[in-house]
Structures are given as structure tokens and as C-alpha cells.
Write an enzyme that holds these catalytic residues in place. Structure first.
Site: not given
Ligand code: AMP
Length: 209
Positions: A13, A88, A127, A155, A166
């Protein structure tokens, strides 16, 4: 052009939103980025959100709805906006409709990025984000060319254990949002496993249809 980029964490996204902001000159509104900024500034809201985010849980609807309502009133949202990571929950989607109604606006299209759970885990754990530019990379699939490795960071919530949490939260609380928008005939699915540029092209085709 008022759009929602929808998908599991790591579906792409943020990466796609950045491409679209360049092309259409409309802002990316990422609730995750707004919350991380609050954490970096150690605001009371940031301190409250941090524990939930680090554990892979959602921040309360009231908090994020308030952040989005304030952000949507800024001048750069006049021509449109790309929501990334919001709504969300179904309650957030309902609140968003009410907020937009006040401004005589509505969500036009919801672009859903489809990516399998296995791919999500591989993507998120690899990532990295640039501390300098905010650009998103992947150590294997999209390594930086112009930036140095030491300028990249991972992160806090991008480790395997938190990613599993998640994904669970996504399947339970966020996936129903898609049904909410399907009822409004606003959902357009895109194969999020393709190459970055191909996905961007597919999204642009949908937006310009
Ligand atoms: P993201 O950067 O979109 O992956 O978001 C990172 C984390 O921020 C999420 O795991 C949540 O803890 C929190 N967050 C971001 N957006 C929302 C939202 N719309 N509702 C609740 N929590 C959110």
C-alpha cells in the site's frame, strides 16, 4: 480522486501510494506514518499508541478517526487523497463516510491489493525504510541504489512474531472492511504479487476507467 488503498500489512500500500502521489499530485494519508511521527515526537498520543503498535494491535478507532478527520481538512486534500492503512475496521469505514459527508465528499474507489500470507511474511521481514527519505525497500527484492545501507532501518513491528499477530488482526478486524465497500460496489482487486511497476499500471488503469 478520493481513494482507499486496501490490503494486508506488507501488501504494498505504502509503496504504491507513493507512486500515485507523484502521478496525481494528491497526498498519501497513512495513519501508520502519522502515528509513527507522534511516537518519534513522544507526544501523549504517541506514547499511548506505541505499546499497541509494537505488539501488532490496532490503535483505538476514536484516535485514528480523529487524526484522519483533522488531516482531511488540510488544503492539500482538496483535489483528492489516497488513504493508506485506514479504514482498518468497519467502525472506521462508517466514521469515514460520515466525516466525508460533512465535506460533501465520498470515497470513489477502493483498490484492494491481493497478496498471499507467505509472501506477506517474506516481504515484511525484509522491509527496510530509509531514515532520510522515507522510501521503502526490500533487502532482497528492491534494494536501494542511491541510498546507503546504513541509512535504512527496520520498523519495530516488522519482525516475524509481530507480523503473525498483525495478520491475525487483519483477518479478524480489517478484512470485513472489504465486504463493507463491496456492498457499495467500490472494490477493485489488483494482483499484488506482480512487479511494482505492473501493479502501479493496473491501479492507474482502474483509476482512469
Ligand atoms: P501501518 O504502517 O499501516 O502498517 O500501521 C502500523 C500500525 O499502526 C498498525 O499495526 C496499528 O497498530 C497502527 N495503525 C495504523 N493505522 C491504523 C488504523 N487505521 N487503525 C488502528 N490502528 C492503526
Amino acid at each position: 480522486m478520493n481513494i482507499v488503498l486496501f490490503g494486508a500489512p506488507g501488501a504494498g500500500k505504502g509503496t504504491q501510494a507513493k507512486e500515485l502521489t507523484k502521478k496525481y499530485e494528491i497526498p498519501q494519508i497513512s495513519t501508520g506514518d502519522i502515528l509513527r511521527e507522534a511516537i518519534a515526537k513522544k507526544t501523549p498520543l504517541g506514547l499511548e499508541a506505541k505499546k499497541l503498535m509494537d505488539g501488532g494491535n490496532l490503535v483505538s478507532d476514536d484516535i485514528v478517526n480523529g487524526l484522519v478527520e483533522a488531516r482531511l481538512q488540510e488544503a492539500d486534500c482538496e483535489k483528492g487523497f489516497i488513504l493508506d492503512g485506514f479504514p482498518r475496521t468497519v467502525a472506521q469505514a462508517e466514521a469515514l463516510d460520515k466525516i466525508l459527508e460533512k465535506f460533501n465528499k465520498k470515497i470513489e474507489k477502493v483498490i484492494a491489493l491481493d497478496v498471499s500470507d507467505d509472501e506477506i511474511i517474506e516481504r515484511i521481514t525484509g522491509r527496510r525504510v530509509s531514515k532520510k527519505t522515507g522510501k521503502i525497500y526490500h533487502i532482497k527484492y528492491n534494494p536501494p541504489v542511491d541510498e546507503k545501507e546504513e541509512d535504512l532501518e527496520q520498523r519495530v513491528d516488522d519482525n516475524k512474531e509481530t507480523v503473525m499477530k498483525r495478520l491475525e488482526v487483519y483477518n479478524k478486524q480489517t478484512a470485513p472492511v472489504l465486504e463493507y465497500y463491496k456492498k457499495q460496489n467500490k472494490v477493485y482487486s489488483v494482483d499484488g504479487a506482480k512487479k511494482l511497476e505492473e501493479i502501479t499500471k493496473d491501479i492507474i488503469d482502474i483509476l482512469e476507467k
